[in-house]
Design a protein around this motif. Structure first.
Motif, PDB file in Angstrom:
ATOM      1  N   ASP A  73       0.832  -1.206   0.000  1.00 60.87           N
ATOM      2  CA  ASP A  73       0.000   0.000   0.000  1.00 60.87           C
ATOM      3  C   ASP A  73       0.863   1.251   0.000  1.00 60.87           C
ATOM      4  OD1 ASP A  73      -2.285  -1.552   0.013  1.00 60.87           O
ATOM      5  OD2 ASP A  73      -2.690  -1.259   2.162  1.00 60.87           O
ATOM      6  N   TRP A  74       1.929   1.242   0.812  1.00 61.35           N
ATOM      7  CA  TRP A  74       2.839   2.390   0.863  1.00 61.35           C
ATOM      8  C   TRP A  74       3.503   2.580  -0.497  1.00 61.35           C
ATOM      9  CZ3 TRP A  74       7.928   3.636   0.137  1.00 61.35           C
ATOM     10  CH2 TRP A  74       8.352   4.864   0.642  1.00 61.35           C
ATOM     11  N   ALA A  75       3.984   1.499  -1.084  1.00 58.61           N
ATOM     12  CA  ALA A  75       4.649   1.575  -2.387  1.00 58.61           C
ATOM     13  C   ALA A  75       3.692   2.067  -3.474  1.00 58.61           C
ATOM     14  CB  ALA A  75       5.225   0.207  -2.763  1.00 58.61           C
ATOM     15  N   ASP A  76       2.459   1.601  -3.443  1.00 60.42           N
ATOM     16  CA  ASP A  76       1.469   1.997  -4.449  1.00 60.42           C
ATOM     17  C   ASP A  76       1.123   3.481  -4.380  1.00 60.42           C
ATOM     18  OD1 ASP A  76       1.340  -0.586  -5.424  1.00 60.42           O
ATOM     19  OD2 ASP A  76      -0.520  -1.084  -4.371  1.00 60.42           O
ATOM     20  N   ALA A  77       1.339   4.099  -3.220  1.00 59.02           N
ATOM     21  CA  ALA A  77       1.010   5.521  -3.045  1.00 59.02           C
ATOM     22  C   ALA A  77       2.194   6.440  -3.355  1.00 59.02           C
ATOM     23  CB  ALA A  77       0.522   5.759  -1.616  1.00 59.02           C
ATOM     24  N   ASP A  78       3.288   5.883  -3.852  1.00 63.77           N
ATOM     25  CA  ASP A  78       4.473   6.700  -4.142  1.00 63.77           C
ATOM     26  C   ASP A  78       4.162   7.734  -5.221  1.00 63.77           C
ATOM     27  OD1 ASP A  78       7.066   7.579  -5.219  1.00 63.77           O
ATOM     28  OD2 ASP A  78       7.882   5.986  -3.964  1.00 63.77           O
ATOM     29  N   PRO A  79       4.545   8.983  -5.016  1.00 66.21           N
ATOM     30  CA  PRO A  79       4.322  10.019  -6.030  1.00 66.21           C
ATOM     31  C   PRO A  79       4.962   9.690  -7.383  1.00 66.21           C
ATOM     32  CG  PRO A  79       4.881  11.032  -3.947  1.00 66.21           C
ATOM     33  CD  PRO A  79       5.081   9.558  -3.771  1.00 66.21           C
ATOM     34  N   TYR A  80       6.019   8.895  -7.383  1.00 69.28           N
ATOM     35  CA  TYR A  80       6.630   8.512  -8.659  1.00 69.28           C
ATOM     36  C   TYR A  80       5.690   7.642  -9.492  1.00 69.28           C
ATOM     37  CZ  TYR A  80      11.371  10.289  -7.682  1.00 69.28           C
ATOM     38  OH  TYR A  80      12.473  11.083  -7.454  1.00 69.28           O
ATOM     39  N   ILE A  81       4.818   6.894  -8.861  1.00 70.43           N
ATOM     40  CA  ILE A  81       3.839   6.104  -9.614  1.00 70.43           C
ATOM     41  C   ILE A  81       2.843   7.038 -10.285  1.00 70.43           C
ATOM     42  CG2 ILE A  81       1.909   4.483  -9.412  1.00 70.43           C
ATOM     43  CD1 ILE A  81       3.568   2.927  -7.419  1.00 70.43           C
ATOM     44  N   LYS A  82       2.304   7.972  -9.519  1.00 73.15           N
ATOM     45  CA  LYS A  82       1.350   8.933 -10.077  1.00 73.15           C
ATOM     46  C   LYS A  82       1.970   9.746 -11.216  1.00 73.15           C
ATOM     47  CE  LYS A  82      -1.794  12.631  -8.771  1.00 73.15           C
ATOM     48  NZ  LYS A  82      -2.297  13.481  -7.678  1.00 73.15           N
ATOM     49  N   ALA A  83       3.264  10.043 -11.098  1.00 78.52           N
ATOM     50  CA  ALA A  83       3.964  10.847 -12.109  1.00 78.52           C
ATOM     51  C   ALA A  83       4.384  10.026 -13.325  1.00 78.52           C
ATOM     52  CB  ALA A  83       5.183  11.509 -11.485  1.00 78.52           C
ATOM     53  N   GLY A  84       4.200   8.701 -13.275  1.00 73.37           N
ATOM     54  CA  GLY A  84       4.555   7.855 -14.409  1.00 73.37           C
ATOM     55  C   GLY A  84       6.020   7.472 -14.469  1.00 73.37           C
ATOM     56  N   VAL A  85       6.755   7.614 -13.354  1.00 75.21           N
ATOM     57  CA  VAL A  85       8.176   7.274 -13.316  1.00 75.21           C
ATOM     58  C   VAL A  85       8.387   5.764 -13.352  1.00 75.21           C
ATOM     59  CG1 VAL A  85      10.294   7.380 -11.924  1.00 75.21           C
ATOM     60  CG2 VAL A  85       8.793   9.386 -12.082  1.00 75.21           C
ATOM     61  N   TYR A  86       7.601   5.044 -12.566  1.00 74.99           N
ATOM     62  CA  TYR A  86       7.811   3.606 -12.432  1.00 74.99           C
ATOM     63  C   TYR A  86       6.932   2.808 -13.387  1.00 74.99           C
ATOM     64  CZ  TYR A  86      10.096   4.627  -7.926  1.00 74.99           C
ATOM     65  OH  TYR A  86      10.906   5.080  -6.928  1.00 74.99           O
ATOM     66  N   LYS A  87       7.558   1.802 -14.045  1.00 72.86           N
ATOM     67  CA  LYS A  87       6.793   0.883 -14.882  1.00 72.86           C
ATOM     68  C   LYS A  87       6.491  -0.416 -14.149  1.00 72.86           C
ATOM     69  CE  LYS A  87      10.860  -1.081 -17.196  1.00 72.86           C
ATOM     70  NZ  LYS A  87      11.516  -1.251 -18.481  1.00 72.86           N
ATOM     71  N   ASN A  88       7.262  -0.696 -13.097  1.00 67.63           N
ATOM     72  CA  ASN A  88       7.052  -1.931 -12.344  1.00 67.63           C
ATOM     73  C   ASN A  88       7.572  -1.747 -10.920  1.00 67.63           C
ATOM     74  OD1 ASN A  88       6.269  -4.706 -12.139  1.00 67.63           O
ATOM     75  ND2 ASN A  88       8.442  -5.237 -12.155  1.00 67.63           N
ATOM     76  N   VAL A  89       6.830  -2.265  -9.947  1.00 64.13           N
ATOM     77  CA  VAL A  89       7.238  -2.199  -8.544  1.00 64.13           C
ATOM     78  C   VAL A  89       7.087  -3.588  -7.934  1.00 64.13           C
ATOM     79  CG1 VAL A  89       6.776  -1.188  -6.279  1.00 64.13           C
ATOM     80  CG2 VAL A  89       6.520   0.221  -8.337  1.00 64.13           C
ATOM     81  N   THR A  90       8.153  -4.057  -7.301  1.00 60.36           N
ATOM     82  CA  THR A  90       8.164  -5.351  -6.637  1.00 60.36           C
ATOM     83  C   THR A  90       8.364  -5.126  -5.143  1.00 60.36           C
ATOM     84  OG1 THR A  90       9.142  -6.394  -8.587  1.00 60.36           O
ATOM     85  CG2 THR A  90       9.333  -7.588  -6.493  1.00 60.36           C
ATOM     86  N   VAL A  91       7.512  -5.730  -4.327  1.00 56.52           N
ATOM     87  CA  VAL A  91       7.618  -5.631  -2.866  1.00 56.52           C
ATOM     88  C   VAL A  91       7.752  -7.046  -2.323  1.00 56.52           C
ATOM     89  CG1 VAL A  91       6.507  -4.833  -0.744  1.00 56.52           C
ATOM     90  CG2 VAL A  91       6.141  -3.568  -2.883  1.00 56.52           C
ATOM     91  N   LYS A  92       8.821  -7.264  -1.531  1.00 54.98           N
ATOM     92  CA  LYS A  92       9.060  -8.587  -0.963  1.00 54.98           C
ATOM     93  C   LYS A  92       9.553  -8.452   0.475  1.00 54.98           C
ATOM     94  CE  LYS A  92      10.232 -11.061  -5.162  1.00 54.98           C
ATOM     95  NZ  LYS A  92      11.120 -12.072  -5.733  1.00 54.98           N
ATOM     96  N   PRO A  93       9.257  -9.454   1.305  1.00 49.22           N
ATOM     97  CA  PRO A  93       9.847  -9.475   2.650  1.00 49.22           C
ATOM     98  C   PRO A  93      11.370  -9.513   2.524  1.00 49.22           C
ATOM     99  CG  PRO A  93       8.098 -11.092   2.477  1.00 49.22           C
ATOM    100  CD  PRO A  93       8.360 -10.591   1.093  1.00 49.22           C
ATOM    101  N   TYR A  94      12.043  -8.917   3.496  1.00 50.67           N
ATOM    102  CA  TYR A  94      13.502  -8.821   3.473  1.00 50.67           C
ATOM    103  C   TYR A  94      14.045  -9.163   4.853  1.00 50.67           C
ATOM    104  CZ  TYR A  94      18.146  -6.707   3.067  1.00 50.67           C
ATOM    105  OH  TYR A  94      19.491  -6.482   3.063  1.00 50.67           O
ATOM    106  N   LYS A  95      15.044 -10.005   4.901  1.00 50.08           N
ATOM    107  CA  LYS A  95      15.684 -10.356   6.168  1.00 50.08           C
ATOM    108  C   LYS A  95      17.107  -9.821   6.169  1.00 50.08           C
ATOM    109  CE  LYS A  95      17.148 -14.115   9.114  1.00 50.08           C
ATOM    110  NZ  LYS A  95      17.249 -15.560   9.297  1.00 50.08           N
ATOM    111  N   LYS A  96      17.353  -8.841   7.026  1.00 47.17           N
ATOM    112  CA  LYS A  96      18.694  -8.268   7.137  1.00 47.17           C
ATOM    113  C   LYS A  96      19.582  -9.231   7.917  1.00 47.17           C
ATOM    114  CE  LYS A  96      21.270  -4.318   8.766  1.00 47.17           C
ATOM    115  NZ  LYS A  96      21.266  -3.056   9.480  1.00 47.17           N
ATOM    116  N   VAL A  97      20.738  -9.559   7.362  1.00 38.01           N
ATOM    117  CA  VAL A  97      21.682 -10.445   8.009  1.00 38.01           C
ATOM    118  C   VAL A  97      22.949  -9.672   8.409  1.00 38.01           C
ATOM    119  CG1 VAL A  97      23.129 -12.502   7.723  1.00 38.01           C
ATOM    120  CG2 VAL A  97      20.799 -12.465   6.804  1.00 38.01           C
ATOM    121  N   LEU A  98      23.479  -8.878   7.515  1.00 40.14           N
ATOM    122  CA  LEU A  98      24.702  -8.099   7.766  1.00 40.14           C
ATOM    123  C   LEU A  98      24.505  -6.661   7.323  1.00 40.14           C
ATOM    124  CD1 LEU A  98      27.328 -10.632   6.427  1.00 40.14           C
ATOM    125  CD2 LEU A  98      26.918 -10.069   8.813  1.00 40.14           C
ATOM    126  N   PRO A  99      25.166  -5.684   7.795  1.00 36.12           N
ATOM    127  CA  PRO A  99      26.066  -5.760   8.953  1.00 36.12           C
ATOM    128  C   PRO A  99      25.279  -5.821  10.232  1.00 36.12           C
ATOM    129  CG  PRO A  99      25.999  -3.505   8.121  1.00 36.12           C
ATOM    130  CD  PRO A  99      25.102  -4.347   7.257  1.00 36.12           C
TER     131      PRO A  99
END
Length: 99
Positions: A73-99
């Protein structure tokens, strides 16, 4: 949990980015001020931190959200989407390991 938001730009996005950048940055500053932003930045189109007219090919954000749905939802509301900057957005869980 942390989530990775990888966004790919349309071709020749530099002028579109410039118009929407203040609002885009403001949202990232809000995440930062809330202590939820791990990192964020654009992907230069050439091997340089200052790509000039070559511009950027996308962006990467790693931040904390309550759920995958809230990250999307946060990514979909990005002003760059409304402005036509992004053609594709991928959102995935992320596990930080380092540092």
């Amino acid at each position: 949990m942390l989530y990775m938001i990888y966004s790919e730009d349309v071709d020749n996005s530099l002028s579109l980015r410039a118009k929407a950048r203040p609002d885009h940055i403001q949202r990232l500053e809000t995440l930062k001020n809330e202590g939820r932003l791990i990192m964020a930045g654009p992907l230069p189109a050439i091997d340089s931190n200052e790509p000039g007219e070559a511009g950027f090919t996308g962006s990467l954000v790693v931040a904390e959200f309550e759920s995958l749905e809230s990250a999307r939802d946060w990514a979909d509301a990005d002003p760059y989407i409304k402005a036509g900057v992004y053609k594709n957005v991928t959102v995935k869980p992320y596990k930080k390991v380092l540092p």
